[in-house]
Motif scaffolding. Sequence first.
Motif, PDB file in Angstrom:
ATOM      1  N   LYS A 107       0.839  -1.192   0.000  1.00  0.00           N
ATOM      2  CA  LYS A 107       0.000   0.000   0.000  1.00  0.00           C
ATOM      3  C   LYS A 107       0.874   1.241   0.000  1.00  0.00           C
ATOM      4  CE  LYS A 107      -4.258  -1.800   1.859  1.00  0.00           C
ATOM      5  NZ  LYS A 107      -5.158  -1.929   2.993  1.00  0.00           N
ATOM      6  N   LEU A 108       0.333   2.329  -0.515  1.00  0.00           N
ATOM      7  CA  LEU A 108       0.976   3.642  -0.401  1.00  0.00           C
ATOM      8  C   LEU A 108       0.055   4.525   0.420  1.00  0.00           C
ATOM      9  CD1 LEU A 108       2.291   4.420  -4.011  1.00  0.00           C
ATOM     10  CD2 LEU A 108       3.645   3.752  -2.011  1.00  0.00           C
ATOM     11  N   TYR A 109       0.659   5.334   1.304  1.00  0.00           N
ATOM     12  CA  TYR A 109      -0.124   6.165   2.226  1.00  0.00           C
ATOM     13  C   TYR A 109       0.328   7.623   2.155  1.00  0.00           C
ATOM     14  CZ  TYR A 109      -0.927   1.614   4.474  1.00  0.00           C
ATOM     15  OH  TYR A 109      -1.255   0.308   4.733  1.00  0.00           O
ATOM     16  N   LEU A 110      -0.640   8.516   2.334  1.00  0.00           N
ATOM     17  CA  LEU A 110      -0.347   9.933   2.565  1.00  0.00           C
ATOM     18  C   LEU A 110      -1.018  10.344   3.863  1.00  0.00           C
ATOM     19  CD1 LEU A 110      -1.119  11.622  -0.890  1.00  0.00           C
ATOM     20  CD2 LEU A 110       1.144  11.073   0.055  1.00  0.00           C
ATOM     21  N   GLY A 111      -0.339  11.134   4.657  1.00  0.00           N
ATOM     22  CA  GLY A 111      -0.937  11.697   5.863  1.00  0.00           C
ATOM     23  C   GLY A 111      -1.579  13.052   5.565  1.00  0.00           C
ATOM     24  N   ARG A 112      -2.233  13.612   6.568  1.00  0.00           N
ATOM     25  CA  ARG A 112      -2.961  14.864   6.403  1.00  0.00           C
ATOM     26  C   ARG A 112      -2.053  16.010   5.920  1.00  0.00           C
ATOM     27  NH1 ARG A 112      -5.681  16.541  11.789  1.00  0.00           N
ATOM     28  NH2 ARG A 112      -3.631  17.420  12.188  1.00  0.00           N
ATOM     29  N   ASP A 113      -0.824  16.065   6.444  1.00  0.00           N
ATOM     30  CA  ASP A 113       0.084  17.153   6.059  1.00  0.00           C
ATOM     31  C   ASP A 113       0.435  17.084   4.569  1.00  0.00           C
ATOM     32  OD1 ASP A 113       0.009  17.857   8.664  1.00  0.00           O
ATOM     33  OD2 ASP A 113       2.016  17.106   9.158  1.00  0.00           O
ATOM     34  N   GLU A 114       0.628  15.853   4.070  1.00  0.00           N
ATOM     35  CA  GLU A 114       0.967  15.679   2.657  1.00  0.00           C
ATOM     36  C   GLU A 114      -0.245  16.003   1.780  1.00  0.00           C
ATOM     37  OE1 GLU A 114       1.774  13.068   4.939  1.00  0.00           O
ATOM     38  OE2 GLU A 114       3.711  14.096   5.105  1.00  0.00           O
ATOM     39  N   VAL A 115      -1.430  15.595   2.251  1.00  0.00           N
ATOM     40  CA  VAL A 115      -2.659  15.908   1.509  1.00  0.00           C
ATOM     41  C   VAL A 115      -2.797  17.422   1.381  1.00  0.00           C
ATOM     42  CG1 VAL A 115      -5.192  15.816   1.613  1.00  0.00           C
ATOM     43  CG2 VAL A 115      -3.834  13.755   2.085  1.00  0.00           C
TER      44      VAL A 115
END
Length: 179
Positions: A107-115
């Motif tokens: 899986k690849l993930y982004l956190g809120r800061d990256e979003v």
Amino acid sequence: MQQYYTLHVAGLTRELPICSVSDTLDIAAFIMFSDVELTVASAKEIIKKAPPCDVLITAESKGIPLAYEMARQMGIRYVVARKSVKVYTIDPIEVEVQSITTKGSQKLYLGRDEVELLNGKRVLIVDDVISTGESLKALETLVEKAGGKIVGQAAVLAEGDAADRKDIFYLEKLPLFFK
Ligand SMILES: O=P(O)(O)OC[C@H]1O[C@H](OP(=O)(O)OP(=O)(O)O)[C@H](O)[C@@H]1O
Ligand SMILES: Nc1ncnc2[nH]cnc12
């Protein structure tokens, strides 16, 4: 005996070790880690072809030095889609990804800061290699989920059939080796 493929890219020459992916397929392993000269030169050449953009995104891990160096030369920020959730990843969004080099799906993930860095921005997706295109597709999905506008998709190398794609730009082709 170890075999090598001679790659000419960004004015440099490198010997890539041929590695087995399966009983029927070998790849020439392109690992930019450790190679600062190649990373800097490749970043410079990709930037020459790049459309105007506000932020870069890449996938952990081999795309990271390239994205960093491009962002440094362009004076913009870059985002890394991570392959695991960390304790500091707030409100992660995720997408499934498969890659030619890794068995099974990840899986690849982004956190809120990256979003937040991507939302409403012109985003250039960058990676060291595009092969099956699965990693690229996963990054596209993440950027769309984050509300970013994809303005281009770039790599140092396009491997196998990826070299025929019209929706990416890259510096050089890399063959696949069928056994
Ligand atoms: O087009 P694809 O078939 O998806 O292949 C390209 C992807 O494969 C490599 O990453 P890899 O999965 O080997 O992970 P790593 O960078 O963590 O080594 C490369 O850095 C790309 O992200
Ligand atoms: N040739 C290659 N070397 C390293 N990582 C890759 N991912 C896909 N193709 C690759």
